[in-house]
Write an enzyme that holds these catalytic residues in place. Structure first.
Site, short mmCIF file in Angstrom:
data_model
loop_
_atom_site.label_atom_id
_atom_site.label_comp_id
_atom_site.label_asym_id
_atom_site.label_seq_id
_atom_site.Cartn_x
_atom_site.Cartn_y
_atom_site.Cartn_z
N LYS A 69 0.83 -1.21 0.00
CA LYS A 69 0.00 0.00 0.00
C LYS A 69 0.86 1.25 0.00
O LYS A 69 0.52 2.26 -0.63
CB LYS A 69 -0.94 -0.02 1.20
N GLU B 229 -2.79 6.92 8.11
CA GLU B 229 -3.53 7.89 7.31
C GLU B 229 -4.55 8.63 8.16
O GLU B 229 -5.01 8.13 9.19
CB GLU B 229 -4.28 7.19 6.17
N ARG C 17 -6.98 -8.20 -8.33
CA ARG C 17 -7.71 -9.46 -8.44
C ARG C 17 -9.19 -9.15 -8.64
O ARG C 17 -9.60 -7.99 -8.61
CB ARG C 17 -7.55 -10.27 -7.15
N HIS D 197 -14.17 -2.64 9.26
CA HIS D 197 -13.51 -2.40 7.97
C HIS D 197 -13.75 -3.51 6.96
O HIS D 197 -13.06 -3.61 5.96
CB HIS D 197 -12.01 -2.17 8.16
#
Length: 661
Positions: A116, A200, A292, A235
């Site tokens: 990421k 973040e 994917r 999440h």
């Protein structure tokens, strides 16, 4: 086009790929663990090979064994599904070296988007908007804490190699950062073998919107519109829909362009998803790219009429994309819900057991069920507890919501806890129906979505009583020696009056006695009200009870009757006073394992005085962490297990002494 492919996955995605291959005349090879020997995807495939014991690290994640099977079986290509090896750079590279086609993006694209942190740096160069945060290599806890302080709270700590909601923690203040980081890294190591994280800014009421992209080896990249995946818990996505509520053509075009730019930046080929987090003002930021096919791809298929797995197979075989951007259809609205073996009222704790009854709604042009299980299958603690994906389509979002509610009301599961009723409340709540969806919806509406248990209505007990009487009648009739003898007629006939019985039932803490009067010639009264009804072999019950007209589906499992009525499932236990004599003594209590799992952290210190609610230890089960807390003020005497130990459901985990009242 290929003539034989291996599917390196399990569950509903393996079944999904097999169905598309059948349509195209492609033979399939399934791989399975010892725990999955009787699984649905194994039964569906043309051939199946065992690749190891139940733990995924010893079976589905053994790329060497899977490649051995691919070569031994003569498979020309490997479809990785999603999860397991679908985004594994090493596996994709090993396939290429073995001369076997990896049905997915090039190794370079997986490498670029696999981290990421690296992906965000690449997207910054490609001018794709990013959420403020730290995505660098310095993983010193104190430094990361400083970065979080600089960004401003709340922040989101996220595993750099993560996915599927694993390895993510929201931290509200600086004092909680160290604990959140340690928990996130622990889960990341366990799930991905990599504890690197990024930090973040956490948007307060964001929407999770993703764009389905597709690229081919000729350099063409297009988007297949967006999906809104904002309804989440921990999440993890719970409900997905396409198109996104309130999406304007201008915003769709802007997000589609950004997603295609991201895909072109890494030379993307095949199916991929670019995920964005969108603020309430319409601004959006790149979050990550999943290299994917996604779990939620069916909603895209429903609004476009396309088979994305077929596209994957054709593109992997070198064919160009069959459509250009302006040719991609967009019609109607589609919603998908994920049906899990879990118990929402117990913090969504996963549930294991045998599917004694598993009856999804009937499939049609408007209703689709993707599942990897069937009635009689076992839900084990080794894998994700998803039972099925239920997908609906209709002309408008409002009609799609109505269709989903109807389909959920027809979905019946017995044998494991499940979230079917929770999903019905979610799709039916005012916020969802009005399109006011963001990632905090479920937690914000928790009281509505997971209400306190309510008393069971008298009508439900009447249905249970009628079903019980009819089941007894059917049993006696089936075992009678002389079916034409008057002594074998099980209609309750008495010479001088009706047969009166009292049936006792229990649901939770509620106990009810129901009086049954069986008169001559089959007449029936339930609690003094006349009753006329019928049952069918599939469990359907129709009952006229006084002025009420009742419809239900009743499933018997042992002494419990599961009454499905009005979109609810009621567990009604029959009480036999003789059978349970002597069982009313007070039950002992203890800190026990809620399900089979592994001890991954011991938090408290033996001998310490503990306050109620304080964390004692952490278990990992079915890919999730579960913290065991103190039930009261007291003293932790000792742990009964060590870190790394595998414990069975119901095992006593600690010695704990409650403080005097």
């Amino acid at each position: 086009m290929f003539t034989k492919i291996l599917i390196a996955n399990r569950g509903e995605i393996a079944c999904r790929v097999i169905n598309t291959c059948r349509k195209l005349g492609i033979r399939t090879v399934a791989v399975y663990s010892e725990a999955d020997a009787g699984a649905r995807h194994v039964r569906m495939a043309d051939e199946a090979w065992c690749v190891g014991p139940a733990p995924s690290r010893e079976s589905y994640l053994r790329s060497d064994k899977i490649l051995e099977v691919a070569m031994a079986s003569g498979a020309q290509a490997v479809h990785p599904g999603y999860g397991f090896l679908s985004e594994n750079e090493g596996f994709a590279n090993a396939c290429a070296e073995a001369g076997i086609v990896f049905i997915g993006p090039p190794v370079e694209a997986i490498r670029a988007m696999g981290s990421k942190s690296a992906a965000k740096a690449l997207m910054e160069q490609a001018k794709v908007p990013l959420v403020p945060g730290y995505h660098g290599d310095n993983q010193d806890p104190a430094f990361l804490n400083q970065q979080a302080d600089r960004i401003g709270y709340p922040v989101l700590i996220k595993a750099s190699a993560g996915g599927g909601g694993k390895g993510m923690r929201v931290v509200e203040k600086s004092a909680d950062f160290a604990a959140g980081l340690a928990s996130c890294q622990r889960e990341a190591r366990s799930s991905f073998g990599d504890d690197k994280v990024l930090v973040e800014k956490y948007l307060q009421r964001p929407r999770h919107i993703e764009i389905q992209v597709f690229g081919d080896s000729q350099g063409n990249v297009i988007s297949l519109h967006e999906r809104d995946c904002s309804a989440q818990r921990r999440h993890q996505k719970v409900v997905e829909e396409a198109p996104a509520p309130g999406m304007t053509p201008e915003r769709r075009a802007a997000m589609g362009k950004a997603a295609c730019d991201a895909a072109r930046a890494v030379g993307y080929v095949g199916a991929g998803t670019v995920e964005f987090i969108a603020d309430q003002d319409g601004t959006f930021f790149f979050m990550e790219m999943n290299t994917r096919l996604q779990v939620e791809h069916p909603v895209t298929e429903m609004i476009t009429g396309l088979d994305l797995v077929e596209w994957q197979l054709r593109v992997a075989g070198g064919a160009p994309l069959p459509l250009q951007q302006d040719q991609v259809p967009l019609r109607g609205h589609s919603i998908e819900v994920r049906v899990y073996a879990e118990e929402p009222e117990k913090g969504f704790l996963p549930s294991i057991g045998t599917l004694a009854h598993f009856a999804p709604p009937a499939a049609s042009a408007n209703v689709r069920i993707d599942t990897g299980v069937e009635q009689g299958d076992v839900v084990s603690p080794h894998y994700d507890p998803m039972l099925a994906k239920l997908i609906v389509w209709d002309e408008t979002r409002e009609r799609a919501c109505d269709r989903m509610l109807k389909a959920l009301s027809e979905f019946r599961v017995v044998g494991v806890g499940n979230n079917v009723e929770f999903l019905g409340r979610l799709v039916g709540c005012d916020s969802f129906r009005s399109g006011q969806v963001d990632t905090g919806l479920i937690e914000r509406e928790r009281a509505t979505l997971i209400p306190e248990a309510q008393p069971v209505a008298a009508e439900v007990f009447a249905l249970a009583a009628f079903a019980s009487v009819e089941a007894e009648r059917a049993t006696r009739s089936a075992f009678t020696v002389e079916p034409h003898s008057p002594w074998s007629v099980a209609d309750g006939w008495r010479l001088n009056g009706a047969l009166t019985r009292t049936l006792a039932f229990k649901s939770g803490e509620q106990q009810v006695e129901t009086v049954i009067e069986q008169g001559s010639r089959g007449s029936l009264r339930i609690d003094s009200r006349p009753a006329v009804g019928s049952t069918r072999p599939d469990g359907t019950v129709r009952l006229a009870w006084g002025d009420a007209k009742l419809d239900a589906h009743v499933v018997a499992q042992g002494e419990t009757l599961y009454v499905f009525s009005g979109g609810r499932r009621h567990a009604i236990q029959k009480i036999d006073p003789l059978l349970h004599a002597g069982e009313d003594q007070e039950e002992g209590g203890g800190l026990v394992a809620p399900m089979s799992g592994k001890i991954i952290a011991l938090i408290a210190n033996p001998g310490a005085d503990i306050e109620k609610g304080a964390p004692l230890l952490v278990m990992e089960a079915m890919k999730m962490e579960h913290t065991i807390v103190a039930p009261a003020n007291g003293t932790l005497k000792a742990f009964r297990f060590a870190i790394g130990d595998q414990v069975p459901e119901g095992a006593e985990l600690v010695e704990f002494e409650k403080a005097p009242a």
